[in-house]
Design a protein around this motif. Structure first.
Motif, PDB file in Angstrom:
ATOM      1  N   PRO A  80     -63.021  -8.063 -26.779  1.00 31.73           N
ATOM      2  CA  PRO A  80     -63.591  -8.830 -28.170  1.00 31.73           C
ATOM      3  C   PRO A  80     -62.525 -10.166 -28.181  1.00 31.73           C
ATOM      4  CG  PRO A  80     -62.931  -6.689 -28.446  1.00 31.73           C
ATOM      5  CD  PRO A  80     -62.548  -6.617 -27.107  1.00 31.73           C
ATOM      6  N   ALA A  81     -61.426 -10.360 -27.868  1.00 34.54           N
ATOM      7  CA  ALA A  81     -60.704 -11.625 -28.022  1.00 34.54           C
ATOM      8  C   ALA A  81     -61.237 -12.745 -27.115  1.00 34.54           C
ATOM      9  CB  ALA A  81     -59.218 -11.216 -27.820  1.00 34.54           C
ATOM     10  N   VAL A  82     -62.084 -12.358 -26.284  1.00 32.27           N
ATOM     11  CA  VAL A  82     -62.573 -13.310 -25.095  1.00 32.27           C
ATOM     12  C   VAL A  82     -63.913 -13.695 -25.522  1.00 32.27           C
ATOM     13  CG1 VAL A  82     -63.021 -13.738 -22.487  1.00 32.27           C
ATOM     14  CG2 VAL A  82     -61.065 -12.216 -23.203  1.00 32.27           C
ATOM     15  N   GLY A  83     -64.106 -15.263 -25.565  1.00 31.40           N
ATOM     16  CA  GLY A  83     -65.435 -15.518 -25.788  1.00 31.40           C
ATOM     17  C   GLY A  83     -65.649 -16.870 -24.810  1.00 31.40           C
ATOM     18  N   LEU A  84     -66.843 -17.762 -25.368  1.00 30.34           N
ATOM     19  CA  LEU A  84     -67.040 -18.907 -24.501  1.00 30.34           C
ATOM     20  C   LEU A  84     -66.728 -20.326 -25.332  1.00 30.34           C
ATOM     21  CD1 LEU A  84     -70.342 -17.898 -23.289  1.00 30.34           C
ATOM     22  CD2 LEU A  84     -68.510 -17.643 -21.946  1.00 30.34           C
ATOM     23  N   ASN A  85     -66.022 -21.074 -24.533  1.00 30.99           N
ATOM     24  CA  ASN A  85     -65.764 -22.505 -24.961  1.00 30.99           C
ATOM     25  C   ASN A  85     -67.281 -23.133 -24.556  1.00 30.99           C
ATOM     26  OD1 ASN A  85     -65.440 -25.194 -25.051  1.00 30.99           O
ATOM     27  ND2 ASN A  85     -63.530 -25.001 -23.987  1.00 30.99           N
ATOM     28  N   LEU A  86     -68.079 -23.448 -25.567  1.00 35.96           N
ATOM     29  CA  LEU A  86     -69.353 -24.079 -25.320  1.00 35.96           C
ATOM     30  C   LEU A  86     -69.577 -25.337 -25.037  1.00 35.96           C
ATOM     31  CD1 LEU A  86     -71.457 -22.067 -28.172  1.00 35.96           C
ATOM     32  CD2 LEU A  86     -70.772 -21.302 -25.926  1.00 35.96           C
ATOM     33  N   ASP A  87     -68.750 -25.959 -24.121  1.00 32.28           N
ATOM     34  CA  ASP A  87     -68.561 -27.275 -23.717  1.00 32.28           C
ATOM     35  C   ASP A  87     -69.901 -27.774 -22.817  1.00 32.28           C
ATOM     36  OD1 ASP A  87     -67.849 -29.599 -23.182  1.00 32.28           O
ATOM     37  OD2 ASP A  87     -66.001 -29.338 -22.382  1.00 32.28           O
ATOM     38  N   LEU A  88     -71.024 -27.910 -23.748  1.00 31.22           N
ATOM     39  CA  LEU A  88     -72.473 -27.880 -22.811  1.00 31.22           C
ATOM     40  C   LEU A  88     -72.240 -29.554 -22.467  1.00 31.22           C
ATOM     41  CD1 LEU A  88     -74.894 -26.280 -24.944  1.00 31.22           C
ATOM     42  CD2 LEU A  88     -73.510 -25.344 -23.038  1.00 31.22           C
ATOM     43  N   GLY A  89     -71.293 -30.351 -22.875  1.00 28.83           N
ATOM     44  CA  GLY A  89     -71.399 -31.813 -22.414  1.00 28.83           C
ATOM     45  C   GLY A  89     -70.757 -31.767 -20.850  1.00 28.83           C
ATOM     46  N   ASN A  90     -70.328 -30.639 -20.491  1.00 25.51           N
ATOM     47  CA  ASN A  90     -69.926 -30.542 -19.157  1.00 25.51           C
ATOM     48  C   ASN A  90     -71.134 -30.364 -17.990  1.00 25.51           C
ATOM     49  OD1 ASN A  90     -67.152 -30.744 -19.306  1.00 25.51           O
ATOM     50  ND2 ASN A  90     -66.654 -28.831 -19.266  1.00 25.51           N
ATOM     51  N   LEU A  91     -72.226 -29.999 -18.779  1.00 22.85           N
ATOM     52  CA  LEU A  91     -73.465 -29.697 -18.117  1.00 22.85           C
ATOM     53  C   LEU A  91     -74.551 -30.699 -18.164  1.00 22.85           C
ATOM     54  CD1 LEU A  91     -73.597 -25.587 -18.908  1.00 22.85           C
ATOM     55  CD2 LEU A  91     -72.356 -26.985 -16.895  1.00 22.85           C
ATOM     56  N   ILE A  92     -74.779 -31.127 -19.522  1.00 23.37           N
ATOM     57  CA  ILE A  92     -75.669 -32.267 -19.678  1.00 23.37           C
ATOM     58  C   ILE A  92     -75.613 -33.535 -18.941  1.00 23.37           C
ATOM     59  CG2 ILE A  92     -76.471 -31.088 -21.832  1.00 23.37           C
ATOM     60  CD1 ILE A  92     -75.259 -33.557 -23.061  1.00 23.37           C
ATOM     61  N   ARG A  93     -74.219 -33.645 -18.402  1.00 24.36           N
ATOM     62  CA  ARG A  93     -73.993 -35.017 -17.902  1.00 24.36           C
ATOM     63  C   ARG A  93     -74.026 -34.905 -16.241  1.00 24.36           C
ATOM     64  NH1 ARG A  93     -67.357 -34.169 -18.172  1.00 24.36           N
ATOM     65  NH2 ARG A  93     -67.014 -32.316 -16.582  1.00 24.36           N
ATOM     66  N   LEU A  94     -74.445 -33.680 -15.850  1.00 24.92           N
ATOM     67  CA  LEU A  94     -74.716 -33.448 -14.321  1.00 24.92           C
ATOM     68  C   LEU A  94     -76.041 -34.539 -13.968  1.00 24.92           C
ATOM     69  CD1 LEU A  94     -74.015 -29.920 -14.000  1.00 24.92           C
ATOM     70  CD2 LEU A  94     -72.657 -31.912 -13.403  1.00 24.92           C
ATOM     71  N   HIS A  95     -75.969 -34.868 -12.724  1.00 22.18           N
ATOM     72  CA  HIS A  95     -77.327 -35.590 -12.207  1.00 22.18           C
ATOM     73  C   HIS A  95     -77.844 -34.853 -11.612  1.00 22.18           C
ATOM     74  CE1 HIS A  95     -75.599 -40.097 -12.651  1.00 22.18           C
ATOM     75  NE2 HIS A  95     -75.463 -39.361 -13.648  1.00 22.18           N
ATOM     76  N   ARG A  96     -78.379 -33.935 -12.181  1.00 23.72           N
ATOM     77  CA  ARG A  96     -79.304 -32.792 -11.249  1.00 23.72           C
ATOM     78  C   ARG A  96     -80.245 -32.120 -12.805  1.00 23.72           C
ATOM     79  NH1 ARG A  96     -74.600 -28.355 -10.470  1.00 23.72           N
ATOM     80  NH2 ARG A  96     -73.568 -29.932  -9.468  1.00 23.72           N
ATOM     81  N   PRO A  97     -81.148 -31.339 -12.301  1.00 19.94           N
ATOM     82  CA  PRO A  97     -81.912 -30.470 -13.364  1.00 19.94           C
ATOM     83  C   PRO A  97     -81.103 -29.692 -14.164  1.00 19.94           C
ATOM     84  CG  PRO A  97     -83.038 -30.572 -11.154  1.00 19.94           C
ATOM     85  CD  PRO A  97     -81.699 -31.096 -10.903  1.00 19.94           C
ATOM     86  N   ILE A  98     -81.074 -29.657 -15.352  1.00 26.51           N
ATOM     87  CA  ILE A  98     -80.479 -28.597 -16.309  1.00 26.51           C
ATOM     88  C   ILE A  98     -81.555 -27.940 -17.242  1.00 26.51           C
ATOM     89  CG2 ILE A  98     -78.204 -29.934 -15.963  1.00 26.51           C
ATOM     90  CD1 ILE A  98     -79.164 -31.074 -19.050  1.00 26.51           C
TER      91      ILE A  98
END
Length: 320
Positions: free
Chosen positions: A206-224
């Motif tokens: 329960p103490a573990v969740g996600l850091n939703l840093d989607l910026g790390n993914l939308i910056r990629l030069h590949r399909p997302i």
């Protein structure tokens, strides 16, 4: 006490929004390390943060490893923080993966020290990731995310090792009243929405969740995957959240993709939509504002102000 009674929760006026320290290197211009810097040197840097209007700070261990300071030095640093009117809601780690093939065991020990340090200074969250050091190719380009980096192996045994070690950290964090936020990052077990959800579900803490840093993914030069689809899948697991944004342009004819950092209100992700989705799903953790390039601190301050403008004006919660 039986029944329920109303309690005030965070609003746009007091929601913790921390300044990142990614724009400050660990090395000093004249040689040496921030780790060994004087209290006056630390104060000089943190005065920038205060001048930019921040009251919250995430030391970010790419700048300063609080967990590796002696008790006296940690007390010295916290004295500086207090004297400047700053608080630390969370500590983020960077490129210290607990499954690193060479340093994984050492990074696991370090991560436990981060948890104890965070609890000792009154922070409420820690952020860990499974991404490795920059590759030689990444160090040679303007934007490191345009070149391939270290990838987590497609190996069930390593996956299970990661799950087990994060579960271990999560249990430790729970014992001292902290939450663990796992940073979404390309080519790791947290590199897609589906994989991140599978991973945190298998950790089952329960103490573990996600850091939703989607910026790390939308910056990629590949399909997302579309950012909103990723968010819909991951937002039920959201905890301490790194926020930043990027412009993204795709040419379907040539396949060319171009991205660049931008203030939060100008980029691909609509944080007005994202924040509403997160709060509706129960998000109640601090934020960290980030930006790469240029005057990162000023853009972070702009991002903070934008974030406050879209957070709830008032909230009323019920607690047992």
């Amino acid at each position: 006490m039986s029944g329920t009674q109303p309690v005030k929760t965070w609003t746009r006026d007091n929601w913790p929004i921390a300044a990142a320290m990614i724009q400050y290197p660990n090395s000093l211009p004249g040689g040496g390390s921030v780790q060994d810097q004087s209290a006056e040197g630390w104060a000089s840097t943190l005065e920038d943060i205060v001048d930019a209007g921040f009251t919250d700070l995430d030391p970010t261990d790419s700048w300063l490893r609080l967990a590796d300071l002696s008790k006296s030095r940690l007390d010295e640093f916290m004295g500086v923080v207090s004297s400047l009117g700053l608080t630390i809601p969370a500590i983020s780690t960077s490129r210290r993966s607990v499954i690193d093939p060479d340093q994984g065991d050492a990074y696991l020990d370090y991560s436990h020290r981060v948890i104890d340090t965070a609890a000792g200074i009154g922070a409420k969250a820690v952020s860990f990731g499974l991404f490795g050091p920059l590759s030689p190719a990444q160090k040679q380009v303007l934007w490191f995310w345009t070149k391939p980096g270290v990838t987590n192996p497609d190996d069930p045994a390593t996956w299970q090792k990661a799950v087990s070690r994060i579960r271990e950290l999560g249990r430790h964090a729970a014992e001292v009243g902290l939450e663990v936020s796992l940073e979404m990052y390309e080519d790791t077990y947290l590199g897609t929405a589906d994989s991140a959800v599978r991973f945190v579900t298998e950790v089952d803490c329960p103490a573990v969740g996600l850091n939703l840093d989607l910026g790390n993914l939308i910056r990629l030069h590949r399909p997302i995957e579309h950012w909103q689809t990723m968010l819909e899948k991951t937002v039920p697991f959201a905890k301490y959240w790194h926020v930043k944004n990027y412009m993204r342009d795709e040419d379907p004819d040539s396949g060319s993709i171009v991205t660049m950092p931008t203030p939060m209100e100008s980029g691909l992700i609509s944080y007005r939509v994202a924040i509403k989705m997160a709060i509706a799903a129960g998000f109640n953790s601090a934020f960290l504002v980030e930006h790469y390039g240029g005057d990162g601190l000023s853009i972070c301050a702009r991002n903070r102000d934008y974030l406050r403008s879209i957070l709830p004006k008032a909230r009323l919660g019920l607690t047992p």
